[in-house]
Enzyme design. Structure first.
Site, short mmCIF file in Angstrom:
data_model
loop_
_atom_site.label_atom_id
_atom_site.label_comp_id
_atom_site.label_asym_id
_atom_site.label_seq_id
_atom_site.Cartn_x
_atom_site.Cartn_y
_atom_site.Cartn_z
N LYS A 1 1.52 4.44 6.91
CA LYS A 1 0.88 5.32 5.93
C LYS A 1 1.57 6.68 5.95
CE LYS A 1 -2.39 2.25 5.10
NZ LYS A 1 -2.48 1.50 3.81
N SER B 1 0.81 -1.22 0.00
CA SER B 1 0.00 0.00 0.00
C SER B 1 0.84 1.27 0.00
CB SER B 1 -0.94 0.02 1.21
OG SER B 1 -0.21 0.16 2.42
#
Length: 254
Positions: A89, A48
Site C-alpha cells: 500500500k 488495489s
C-alpha cells in the site's frame, strides 16, 4: 630479435584483458550480491495499487527499517489485522498526522493541506468515501492507489475505529517494477507530499547497482574479446618469428 615486440605486446594485452575481465566480474557479481542483500522481490497479489502496479507484477522492494518510511512511499508490510500475507500500500499519513478526504476539489488532505496524487485511479479519485483519521505516534495510515477497489486503512477505520499499522510492520519500500518487461522501471516519487514535515524519500541504490552490473557485463565481454584477439595476434607473431628464422638460415647456407 624481430620477434620480441609481438611477444611482449601479446603478454601485455593478455594481462590487460585479465584485469578487465576481473574488474567486470567484481562489478557484475558484486552488484548482484548487493542487490540480493538490499532488495527483496515481491509479487503483487491484487489490483488495489493499480495503476502504479497491477496484479501479477513483480517488484523490487528495498529492505528498510520502519523509521525510514516517508509519506508517499509504497511499502510492503505484514500486520495481523490485515491478514497473514504481506501487503502493498501507499503511506499517506505518519504519526501525528490528520488524514482526511475529501476537500471541495475531491483531494486527499494531510494536516489540512491538499495533496496532488497523479498516481491514483482517475475514475475513483482520492476516495469514493469520506473519512478523517488522526494517526497515532509511530504508526502509518495506508491507502491503495486504486481507491475504489482497495481494502486499506479506510476499511479498518470503519470496522475497528483505527486503520493504522505500526511502523515496524514495514519490511520494504517498493522501488521498481521488474516484470512484465513492458512495465519495468522505477516508481515515480510522490512529490505531492514534499511540503510535509520530513519530505519524501530519495531514490534508493537500485539505479547505481543496475549501472554497475551492466558495466560489469560489458567489461567481461570486452575482456573476453580482447583476450581472444591478443591470443591470435601473439600466435601470428610467433609464426612470423619462426618463418623469419627459417628464411634467414636458408639465406646463410646459400
Amino acid at each position: 630479435m624481430s620477434g620480441a615486440p609481438p611477444r611482449r605486446g601479446g603478454r601485455v594485452s593478455r594481462t590487460l584483458s585479465g584485469l578487465v575481465l576481473g574488474l567486470g566480474c567484481v562489478l557484475l557479481l558484486g552488484g548482484f550480491v548487493l542487490a540480493a542483500v538490499l532488495y527483496q522481490p515481491y509479487t503483487v497479489p491484487t489490483d488495489s495499487m493499480a495503476p502504479t502496479v497491477a496484479a501479477g507484477d513483480r517488484v523490487l522492494a528495498q529492505r528498510i527499517d520502519g523509521g525510514e518510511v516517508r509519506r508517499g512511499d509504497v511499502v510492503v508490510f505484514t500486520d495481523a489485522e490485515w491478514g497473514p500475507s504481506p501487503m502493498i500500500k501507499r503511506v499517506v499519513g505518519t504519526g501525528g498526522d490528520t488524514v482526511a478526504c475529501c476537500d471541495d476539489q475531491g483531494r486527499l488532505t494531510v494536516n489540512g493541506d491538499p495533496i496532488t496524487e497523479p498516481y491514483v485511479e482517475e475514475e475513483t479519485g482520492a476516495s469514493p468515501m469520506g473519512f478523517s483519521a488522526e494517526v497515532p505516534e509511530d504508526e502509518l495510515f495506508l491507502l491503495g492507489d486504486n481507491r475504489g477497489d482497495s481494502r486499506d486503512s479506510r476499511t479498518l477505520l470503519a470496522e475497528t475505529g483505527t486503520g493504522s499499522v505500526p511502523r515496524d510492520a514495514v519490511s520494504g519500500r517498493v522501488e521498481a517494477v521488474v516484470w512484465p518487461t513492458g512495465e519495468a522501471g522505477l516508481l515515480d516519487r510522490a512529490t505531492g507530499f514534499a511540503d510535509q514535515p520530513g519530505g519524501v524519500s530519495g531514490e534508493g541504490p537500485l539505479r547505481p547497482l543496475f549501472y554497475a552490473t551492466s558495466a560489469g557485463a560489458a567489461l567481461i565481454l570486452v575482456g573476453a574479446a580482447w583476450g581472444g584477439i591478443a591470443h591470435r595476434v601473439s600466435r601470428k607473431g610467433r609464426r612470423g618469428v619462426r618463418t623469419s628464422g627459417v628464411a634467414h638460415n636458408e639465406g646463410t647456407h646459400g
